[in-house]
Design an enzyme around this catalytic site. Structure first.
Site, PDB file in Angstrom:
ATOM      1  N   ASP A 177      -6.523  -4.382  -4.459  1.00  0.00           N
ATOM      2  CA  ASP A 177      -6.196  -3.026  -4.007  1.00  0.00           C
ATOM      3  C   ASP A 177      -4.895  -2.520  -4.628  1.00  0.00           C
ATOM      4  OD1 ASP A 177      -7.495  -4.827  -2.157  1.00  0.00           O
ATOM      5  OD2 ASP A 177      -7.494  -3.257  -0.639  1.00  0.00           O
ATOM      6  N   ASP A 212       0.803  -1.225   0.000  1.00  0.00           N
ATOM      7  CA  ASP A 212       0.000   0.000   0.000  1.00  0.00           C
ATOM      8  C   ASP A 212       0.840   1.281   0.000  1.00  0.00           C
ATOM      9  OD1 ASP A 212      -2.655  -0.900  -0.147  1.00  0.00           O
ATOM     10  OD2 ASP A 212      -2.580  -1.544   1.939  1.00  0.00           O
TER      11      ASP A 212
END
Length: 393
Positions: free
Chosen positions: A171, A107
């Protein structure tokens, strides 16, 4: 060509007056500015239950960049120095993150594109540029050269070592922009090549034939042979987590921006058509597009905000006028529903912009403010008002 879905079955986009979206952008930027003093140097994580107050991030958290991103977006709209100063004071948080390699995972794009890349783009700050490049190097280090994907999470994740070494998740598509930015900034193609290889791998394995998606895909950690699709935050392995679908819509539309390759825009369109065909009549997604009728129909405003931003990005790049108008109207209709039903901009006590975010329904996090929903809501409002230059590119 786009897959043939009946996008009129549940959700019918409407023509939204531009003044409504202008006012919504003004109100959202004002709300962000009003929260600068309340939030201080902290980074929102998730709304407290039954409250318009935020719980804040610990020293490491994947959502830590989204408040900085909101500050930089609102600064871009208003030029208000308090927003710029508040965003810039977060550099020490991200430097601490860089100083602790065990804290970093897939991330890094969420964290550093919306903080350090944004600061460099808007102010020319060389320190933030250096920090973002270090984050890109770390993200590149997660690339599996045999399997051709970025590995998700770390060995200390709750799933355990065996379950994380060969796992990638949807994601991650939103984090590829950090690699494209690093490639352009350094003139080194290795970042771009890894990002494209990962995008191809996810297109092949994480997108199903009907353009629904798995949340995760597992590869054998030793041989890198593909094993199976799974979900972590959706309802079931064979369901379709709406926020994951949203990450993919926005992510593949971004890939078209970075490359100009029409296959990525076509992929984004097909993913978007699946979502539009499964939206409720009000245009705000349930937390899973294949949720059984007997389950509580929690809505996810964050999935709606991300999807709306992705639809408007798709519309920006469509060359066919009818297609362009279709996706623009769908995106603005979703935004109008979020404004009417979930917006907190008119609440002087609210520390966030949207209610009804479904963070992790299986863990009981079903109705909260979410900083990523807030960020994409603001981004989508800006796109609806003609802004086209964001920190992803």
């Amino acid at each position: 060509m786009s897959a043939a879905f009946d996008t009129s079955a549940l959700f019918t986009p409407a023509q939204i007056p531009h003044e409504k979206l202008e006012n919504a952008l003004h109100n959202a930027c004002s709300a962000v500015l009003n929260n600068v003093r309340r939030i201080g140097d902290r980074n929102p994580k998730i709304g407290l239950d039954n409250s318009v107050k935020y719980r804040f991030c610990p020293p490491r958290d994947w959502v830590s960049g989204f408040w900085a991103g909101q500050l930089w977006l609102a600064y871009k709209v208003t030029g208000e120095s308090r927003l710029r100063n508040s965003a810039a004071m977060r550099l020490p948080y991200f430097q601490t993150l860089l100083n602790n390699p065990e804290w970093m995972d897939h991330d890094l794009g969420f964290q550093f594109s919306l903080s350090c890349v944004a600061q460099h783009k808007l102010t020319g700050c060389e320190t933030s540029k250096t920090m973002a490049l270090k984050a890109a190097d770390t993200l590149l280090g997660r690339f599996r050269r045999v399997g051709k994907y970025l590995v998700a999470w770390n060995e200390n994740h709750e799933l355990g070592l065996e379950q994380t070494l060969g796992r990638t998740i949807i994601d991650s598509l939103q984090n590829l922009s950090l690699l494209f930015w690093a490639s352009e900034t350094t003139a080194n193609p290795v970042y771009r090549e890894a990002a494209l290889a990962h995008a191809h791998t996810l297109k092949k394995y994480i997108i199903r034939e009907d353009y629904s998606t798995w949340h995760c895909f597992l590869f054998d950690p030793l041989t890198q042979q593909p094993l199976r699709g799974e979900t972590f935050q959706g309802y079931a392995d064979d369901s379709c987590w709406s926020r994951g679908q949203a990450w993919a819509i926005h992510g593949y539309a971004q890939l078209f921006e970075h490359t100009g390759d029409p296959q990525w825009l076509d992929t984004a369109i097909n993913l978007a058509d699946y979502a539009l065909a499964h939206l409720p009549h009000d245009g705000i997604p349930l937390w899973d597009y294949r949720l059984p009728a007997h389950e509580t129909p929690w809505r996810d405003s964050s999935a709606g905000a991300i999807t709306a931003a992705g639809l408007l990005l798709i519309a920006q790049h469509c060359t066919d006028q009818i297609q362009q108008e279709h996706y623009h109207q769908a995106g603005t209709s979703m935004l109008a529903s979020l404004e009417d039903q979930c917006s907190l901009s008119g609440d002087p006590l609210a520390e966030g912009l949207l209610s009804e975010g479904a963070s992790y329904v299986k863990e009981g996090l079903c109705n909260n403010m979410l900083p990523y929903g807030d960020y994409y809501y603001l981004e989508a409002l800006m796109r609806a008002n003609g802004y086209t230059d964001f920190f992803w590119k």
